[in-house]
Design a protein around this motif. Structure first.
Motif, mmCIF file in Angstrom:
data_model
loop_
_atom_site.group_PDB
_atom_site.id
_atom_site.type_symbol
_atom_site.label_atom_id
_atom_site.label_comp_id
_atom_site.label_asym_id
_atom_site.label_seq_id
_atom_site.Cartn_x
_atom_site.Cartn_y
_atom_site.Cartn_z
ATOM 1 N N PHE A 203 0.837 0.492 -2.086
ATOM 2 C CA PHE A 203 2.079 0.898 -1.431
ATOM 3 C C PHE A 203 1.934 2.291 -0.834
ATOM 4 C CE2 PHE A 203 4.631 -1.842 -4.630
ATOM 5 C CZ PHE A 203 4.377 -2.980 -3.886
ATOM 6 N N GLU A 204 1.356 3.203 -1.614
ATOM 7 C CA GLU A 204 1.174 4.579 -1.133
ATOM 8 C C GLU A 204 0.256 4.618 0.095
ATOM 9 O OE1 GLU A 204 -0.162 6.811 -4.534
ATOM 10 O OE2 GLU A 204 1.718 6.450 -5.621
ATOM 11 N N THR A 205 -0.814 3.824 0.072
ATOM 12 C CA THR A 205 -1.743 3.767 1.204
ATOM 13 C C THR A 205 -1.043 3.235 2.446
ATOM 14 O OG1 THR A 205 -3.625 3.455 -0.268
ATOM 15 C CG2 THR A 205 -3.917 2.779 2.027
ATOM 16 N N ILE A 206 -0.274 2.170 2.280
ATOM 17 C CA ILE A 206 0.435 1.572 3.409
ATOM 18 C C ILE A 206 1.440 2.559 3.992
ATOM 19 C CG2 ILE A 206 2.112 -0.223 4.046
ATOM 20 C CD1 ILE A 206 0.596 -2.022 1.961
ATOM 21 N N GLU A 207 2.197 3.237 3.136
ATOM 22 C CA GLU A 207 3.168 4.222 3.625
ATOM 23 C C GLU A 207 2.472 5.342 4.389
ATOM 24 O OE1 GLU A 207 5.920 5.550 0.640
ATOM 25 O OE2 GLU A 207 6.608 3.511 0.237
ATOM 26 N N LEU B 161 1.180 3.881 7.855
ATOM 27 C CA LEU B 161 2.276 3.619 8.797
ATOM 28 C C LEU B 161 3.114 4.873 9.067
ATOM 29 C CD1 LEU B 161 3.522 0.149 7.542
ATOM 30 C CD2 LEU B 161 1.903 0.639 9.364
ATOM 31 N N ASN B 162 2.798 5.954 8.377
ATOM 32 C CA ASN B 162 3.538 7.206 8.516
ATOM 33 C C ASN B 162 5.033 6.989 8.250
ATOM 34 O OD1 ASN B 162 2.940 10.051 9.142
ATOM 35 N ND2 ASN B 162 4.541 9.775 10.664
ATOM 36 N N VAL B 163 5.339 6.312 7.148
ATOM 37 C CA VAL B 163 6.726 6.037 6.790
ATOM 38 C C VAL B 163 7.399 7.362 6.443
ATOM 39 C CG1 VAL B 163 8.247 4.860 5.152
ATOM 40 C CG2 VAL B 163 6.167 3.725 5.956
ATOM 41 N N CYS B 164 8.440 7.702 7.206
ATOM 42 C CA CYS B 164 9.098 8.985 6.993
ATOM 43 C C CYS B 164 10.498 8.981 7.590
ATOM 44 C CB CYS B 164 8.270 10.115 7.609
ATOM 45 S SG CYS B 164 8.094 9.993 9.399
ATOM 46 N N LYS B 165 11.242 9.994 7.230
ATOM 47 C CA LYS B 165 12.567 10.188 7.805
ATOM 48 C C LYS B 165 12.445 11.086 9.028
ATOM 49 C CE LYS B 165 15.058 9.535 3.504
ATOM 50 N NZ LYS B 165 16.039 10.054 2.556
ATOM 51 N N ARG C 55 5.958 4.719 17.668
ATOM 52 C CA ARG C 55 6.247 3.723 16.640
ATOM 53 C C ARG C 55 4.930 3.206 16.084
ATOM 54 N NH1 ARG C 55 11.579 2.784 16.540
ATOM 55 N NH2 ARG C 55 12.736 3.150 18.421
ATOM 56 N N MET C 56 4.823 3.201 14.781
ATOM 57 C CA MET C 56 3.583 2.800 14.122
ATOM 58 C C MET C 56 3.629 1.301 13.811
ATOM 59 S SD MET C 56 2.076 5.606 14.348
ATOM 60 C CE MET C 56 0.602 5.315 13.413
ATOM 61 N N THR D 44 -1.604 0.118 14.286
ATOM 62 C CA THR D 44 -2.230 0.509 13.019
ATOM 63 C C THR D 44 -3.246 -0.530 12.555
ATOM 64 O OG1 THR D 44 -0.346 -0.447 11.808
ATOM 65 C CG2 THR D 44 -0.261 1.921 12.301
ATOM 66 N N TYR D 45 -2.803 -1.495 11.787
ATOM 67 C CA TYR D 45 -3.732 -2.426 11.145
ATOM 68 C C TYR D 45 -4.438 -3.354 12.123
ATOM 69 C CZ TYR D 45 -1.909 -0.701 6.779
ATOM 70 O OH TYR D 45 -1.563 0.116 5.744
#
Length: 174
Positions: A19-23, A26-30, A73-74, A79-80
């Motif tokens: 989960f941490e790697t995926i976030e 994908l640069n999951v952020c606010k 947008r990632m 990305t993958y």
């Protein structure tokens, strides 16, 4: 359920590192706090005035730096999928998968490629057909047997409002 879906003793803790790697990938952020659009702030202000809870949902976006501040947008394509193709992977365009099944040596996909129905065999499969397409393929394949496969769609509503301040800008998006 774990045996039926070939996941063994898989637990949430086993997936945390993924989960941490995926976030990160994908640069999951606010939104950066100094760049939250005025329109979003107005929505937040109105919701709070009505006593509603307001939480920002993190997005898959890479925010640019001054002076352009361009957002990227990632998506899976950025990305993958890009990484997969860069590392020798193959991608079939103009194709549709109807069902998948496991055999002795891997996976067998029933599909249509370039208008012709056929089968494709693969050692590994990453099924990413979207919110509606993925469960449809899994259901057609008998893989979702026993699972609740009902989906709910939330309606969206567009409202026009007039403000004293300028709240939108060119290429504002949603």
């Amino acid at each position: 359920m774990q045996e039926q879906n070939l996941i063994g003793e898989l637990r949430y803790q086993d997936l945390e590192e993924s989960f941490e790697t995926i976030e990160k990938d994908l640069n999951v952020c606010k939104y950066p706090s100094h760049r939250i659009p005025i329109a979003s702030l107005k929505l937040k202000e109105g919701a709070r005035a009505m006593g509603w809870n307001v939480d920002e949902i993190p997005r898959w976006v890479k925010y640019g730096h001054p002076p352009l501040f361009k957002e990227k947008r990632m998506t899976m394509q950025e990305t993958y999928l890009k990484n997969y193709l860069d590392n020798g992977g193959h991608f079939l365009s103009s194709s549709e998968v109807f069902s998948i099944g496991k055999d002795r040596i891997g996976w067998r996909l029933k599909c249509k490629i370039g208008g012709k129905k056929t089968f494709v065999k693969s050692k590994n499969v990453i099924l990413s057909a979207g919110t509606l397409g993925t469960p449809k393929i899994l259901r057609n394949s008998g893989i979702l047997h026993g699972f609740n496969t009902k989906f709910q769609v939330h309606p969206t509503l567009k409202i026009v409002a007039q403000f004293r301040d300028e709240v939108n800008y060119d290429n504002f998006g949603i």
